[in-house]
Design an enzyme around this catalytic site. Structure first.
Site, PDB file in Angstrom:
ATOM      1  N   GLY A  45       0.941  -1.219   0.018  1.00 54.25           N
ATOM      2  CA  GLY A  45       0.084   0.075   0.008  1.00 54.25           C
ATOM      3  C   GLY A  45       0.822   1.223   0.035  1.00 54.25           C
ATOM      4  O   GLY A  45       1.964   1.153   0.542  1.00 54.25           O
ATOM      5  N   GLN A  50       2.847   9.952   1.109  1.00 56.19           N
ATOM      6  CA  GLN A  50       4.189   9.296   1.523  1.00 56.19           C
ATOM      7  C   GLN A  50       4.656   9.466  -0.038  1.00 56.19           C
ATOM      8  O   GLN A  50       6.061   9.456   0.121  1.00 56.19           O
ATOM      9  CB  GLN A  50       3.736   7.857   1.518  1.00 56.19           C
ATOM     10  CG  GLN A  50       3.226   7.390   2.905  1.00 56.19           C
ATOM     11  CD  GLN A  50       3.133   5.804   2.874  1.00 56.19           C
ATOM     12  OE1 GLN A  50       2.008   5.344   2.141  1.00 56.19           O
ATOM     13  NE2 GLN A  50       4.158   5.287   3.487  1.00 56.19           N
ATOM     14  N   CYS A  92       5.878   0.090   7.311  1.00 58.00           N
ATOM     15  CA  CYS A  92       5.572   1.267   6.576  1.00 58.00           C
ATOM     16  C   CYS A  92       6.461   1.710   5.636  1.00 58.00           C
ATOM     17  O   CYS A  92       7.742   1.748   6.114  1.00 58.00           O
ATOM     18  CB  CYS A  92       5.096   2.363   7.614  1.00 58.00           C
ATOM     19  SG  CYS A  92       4.504   3.893   6.668  1.00 58.00           S
ATOM     20  N   LEU A  93       6.494   2.038   4.522  1.00 57.61           N
ATOM     21  CA  LEU A  93       7.316   2.553   3.443  1.00 57.61           C
ATOM     22  C   LEU A  93       8.002   3.946   4.024  1.00 57.61           C
ATOM     23  O   LEU A  93       9.310   4.357   3.764  1.00 57.61           O
ATOM     24  CB  LEU A  93       6.996   2.779   2.018  1.00 57.61           C
ATOM     25  CG  LEU A  93       6.306   1.282   1.383  1.00 57.61           C
ATOM     26  CD1 LEU A  93       5.681   1.621   0.183  1.00 57.61           C
ATOM     27  CD2 LEU A  93       7.495   0.200   1.245  1.00 57.61           C
ATOM     28  N   HIS A 134      -4.481   1.165   7.406  1.00 60.28           N
ATOM     29  CA  HIS A 134      -3.274   1.819   7.508  1.00 60.28           C
ATOM     30  C   HIS A 134      -3.000   3.137   6.519  1.00 60.28           C
ATOM     31  O   HIS A 134      -2.540   4.218   7.102  1.00 60.28           O
ATOM     32  CB  HIS A 134      -2.161   0.830   7.301  1.00 60.28           C
ATOM     33  CG  HIS A 134      -0.724   1.351   7.388  1.00 60.28           C
ATOM     34  ND1 HIS A 134       0.210   1.035   8.184  1.00 60.28           N
ATOM     35  CD2 HIS A 134      -0.082   2.415   6.259  1.00 60.28           C
ATOM     36  CE1 HIS A 134       1.404   1.780   8.087  1.00 60.28           C
ATOM     37  NE2 HIS A 134       1.220   2.370   6.976  1.00 60.28           N
ATOM     38  N   GLU A 135      -3.244   2.869   5.344  1.00 61.91           N
ATOM     39  CA  GLU A 135      -3.247   3.972   4.466  1.00 61.91           C
ATOM     40  C   GLU A 135      -4.134   4.978   4.621  1.00 61.91           C
ATOM     41  O   GLU A 135      -3.833   6.320   4.387  1.00 61.91           O
ATOM     42  CB  GLU A 135      -3.405   3.357   2.802  1.00 61.91           C
ATOM     43  CG  GLU A 135      -2.442   2.261   2.628  1.00 61.91           C
ATOM     44  CD  GLU A 135      -1.122   2.658   2.878  1.00 61.91           C
ATOM     45  OE1 GLU A 135      -0.517   3.957   2.692  1.00 61.91           O
ATOM     46  OE2 GLU A 135      -0.187   1.677   2.919  1.00 61.91           O
ATOM     47  N   HIS A 138      -2.977   7.331   7.063  1.00 62.66           N
ATOM     48  CA  HIS A 138      -1.687   8.298   6.533  1.00 62.66           C
ATOM     49  C   HIS A 138      -2.759   9.521   5.891  1.00 62.66           C
ATOM     50  O   HIS A 138      -2.047  10.702   6.009  1.00 62.66           O
ATOM     51  CB  HIS A 138      -1.255   7.681   5.235  1.00 62.66           C
ATOM     52  CG  HIS A 138      -0.227   6.891   5.854  1.00 62.66           C
ATOM     53  ND1 HIS A 138       0.971   7.467   6.177  1.00 62.66           N
ATOM     54  CD2 HIS A 138       0.481   5.595   5.657  1.00 62.66           C
ATOM     55  CE1 HIS A 138       2.013   6.738   6.375  1.00 62.66           C
ATOM     56  NE2 HIS A 138       1.744   5.520   5.871  1.00 62.66           N
TER      57      HIS A 138
END
Length: 169
Positions: A45, A50, A92-93, A134-135, A138
């Protein structure tokens, strides 16, 4: 085109993203680039903040990347239902190399718009539910470290500071 992924410490990650109002060629290109970036990273994701874009959208693919039904872009998503509970390791990226256990809903129902602005609902379980939650966080300026106890969050922040000092962030 591969986009740069914003790392923890950049203030854009803690800001609420703006609603998408234009469903144009630029949006299509951004979404294509986000998928490409997510696959190369690699991740399941990726939210627009991000990659430095303060817009309410994210892409996800929790499948094998060969099944197009798992590849989805959610624009202006709203979680309508979160039920059940799952505990699992999450990364997480924007926090490369950092993983820890996070409690998330086992099932999530999200109302969103597709790349053309058409509204749809996505009803997902397990990893896809974790990813959608999660996304969506963000897009609200919330990070997965916010789910940690203050002590653990402080340890993670110190680890990141050390990595920044060593040029590893």
């Amino acid at each position: 085109m591969i986009l740069d992924i914003v790392k923890y410490g950049d203030p854009i990650l803690t800001r609420r993203a703006d609603e998408v109002k234009e469903f144009d060629r630029e949006l299509h290109l951004l979404i294509d680039n986000m998928f490409e970036t997510m696959y190369v990273a690699p991740g399941v994701g990726l939210a627009a903040p991000q990659v430095g874009v303060l817009k309410r959208l994210f892409v996800m693919d929790c499948g094998s990347k060969k099944d197009p039904k798992h590849k989805v872009a959610l624009i202006n998503p709203v979680i309508e239902l979160g039920e059940g509970e799952q505990m699992g390791e999450e990364g997480c990226l924007s926090f490369p190399g950092i993983f820890f256990e996070v409690k998330r809903p086992e099932r999530v129902v999200v109302r969103a718009q597709d790349i053309d602005g058409t509204e749809f609902r996505l009803d997902v379980m397990d990893l896809e539910a974790r990813c959608a939650a999660h996304e969506t966080d963000h897009l609200d300026g919330e990070l997965f470290i916010d789910y940690l106890s203050p002590l653990k969050r402080d340890l993670v922040k110190r680890k990141i500071k050390k990595r920044i000092k060593h040029g590893d962030w």
